[in-house]
Write a protein that holds these residues in place. Structure first.
Motif, short mmCIF file in Angstrom:
data_model
loop_
_atom_site.label_atom_id
_atom_site.label_comp_id
_atom_site.label_asym_id
_atom_site.label_seq_id
_atom_site.Cartn_x
_atom_site.Cartn_y
_atom_site.Cartn_z
N GLY A 127 0.70 -1.21 -0.01
CA GLY A 127 0.11 0.02 0.12
C GLY A 127 0.79 1.13 0.07
O GLY A 127 0.48 2.33 -0.76
N ALA A 128 2.02 1.35 0.71
CA ALA A 128 2.84 2.54 0.71
C ALA A 128 3.51 2.69 -0.49
O ALA A 128 3.73 3.78 -1.13
N SER A 131 0.57 4.00 -3.07
CA SER A 131 0.46 5.29 -2.71
C SER A 131 1.29 6.38 -3.35
O SER A 131 1.19 7.46 -3.76
N LYS A 135 0.68 8.93 -6.19
CA LYS A 135 1.11 10.59 -5.82
C LYS A 135 1.91 11.10 -6.63
O LYS A 135 1.85 12.23 -7.30
N ARG A 181 -8.40 1.14 -1.32
CA ARG A 181 -8.42 2.18 -0.38
C ARG A 181 -7.41 3.38 -0.94
O ARG A 181 -7.68 4.46 -0.80
N VAL A 182 -6.10 2.68 -1.31
CA VAL A 182 -5.10 3.64 -1.72
C VAL A 182 -5.39 4.41 -3.01
O VAL A 182 -5.42 5.65 -3.13
N ALA A 185 -7.99 7.24 -2.26
CA ALA A 185 -7.27 8.32 -1.57
C ALA A 185 -6.56 9.25 -2.48
O ALA A 185 -6.36 10.52 -2.38
N GLN A 186 -5.93 8.44 -3.48
CA GLN A 186 -5.24 9.27 -4.53
C GLN A 186 -5.90 9.71 -5.70
O GLN A 186 -5.39 10.32 -6.67
#
Length: 223
Positions: A127-128, A131, A135, A181-182, A185-186
């Motif tokens: 996930g990191a 993301s 981004k 979810r990621v 969010a992005q």
């Protein structure tokens, strides 16, 4: 938690995994890495990621994901592919992102998670990485449509014996929840991964029909 079954079944799963890796033929990525129409106003498409991004399983990129998406979009499309076989999300982030950011794009499709799942990387690490990828792509391409494709649904792949299939399938489900979810969010569109039905001769990667169905899902989600 999605790695708990793998720990409990490790003696069996590790043996099955080694046997499977030896038995699957190695296939090359599709060619070329760029194409389409570069007339003014053409949609600039980038496909970024692992073996599914670079078209492993077919010989020509027109049959792979980039070419299949281009066929389904209205108007001219100039497409570009960045990635390599066997990459995890962290390796795409470290090694492929600079080339992806070298040009601006209108539509970006990101395919990572395949090898994260196979190597049982944690959902948090995946996930990191995802993301950070999304981004960076958004910062470089503020007006682009960005699509994140989930890891393949390995739980349905016939090439995997049980219990290996169930173990990897459970882990993919966890990665998929985190990926959704990621992506939200992005500000990216999230699309289900390859289902393993229409596969190449290695029984693993998509064939032309498999890439076509994935392209259909992406274009439908954009609409």
């Amino acid at each position: 938690m999605t790695r708990v079954p793998a720990v409990l079944l490790a003696p069996i799963v590790l043996v099955q995994g080694r046997r499977l890796r030896r038995s699957i033929p190695r296939m090359s990525p599709a060619v070329p890495r760029s194409g389409g129409s570069r007339v003014p106003g053409a949609v600039r498409l980038l496909v970024l990621g692992d073996s599914s991004a670079v078209g492993t399983g077919v010989e020509q990129m027109t049959d792979a994901l980039a070419g299949q998406i281009a066929k389904r979009l209205p108007g001219p499309v100039a497409w570009r592919v960045v990635g390599e076989n066997g990459l995890r999300s962290d390796e795409v982030l470290a090694g492929q992102l600079p080339a992806a950011l070298a040009e601006s794009h209108d539509l970006i499709v990101v395919l990572v998670g395949w090898n994260d799942a196979l190597q049982m990387r944690s959902a948090r690490a995946f996930g990191a990485d995802l993301s950070a990828l999304l981004k960076a792509l958004r910062q470089r391409n503020p007006e682009a449509r960005i699509v994140a494709v989930a890891a393949p649904r390995f739980g349905g792949f016939a090439v995997y014996p049980q219990p290996l299939r169930a173990v990897i399938g459970a882990h993919v489900a966890g990665l998929t929840r985190v990926g959704a979810r990621v992506a939200a969010a992005q500000g990216a569109v999230f699309v289900p991964g390859f289902d393993g039905v229409h596969v190449a001769s290695d029984g693993f990667h998509p064939d032309a029909e498999g890439y076509g169905e994935l392209a259909d899902a992406i274009v439908a989600a954009l609409a």
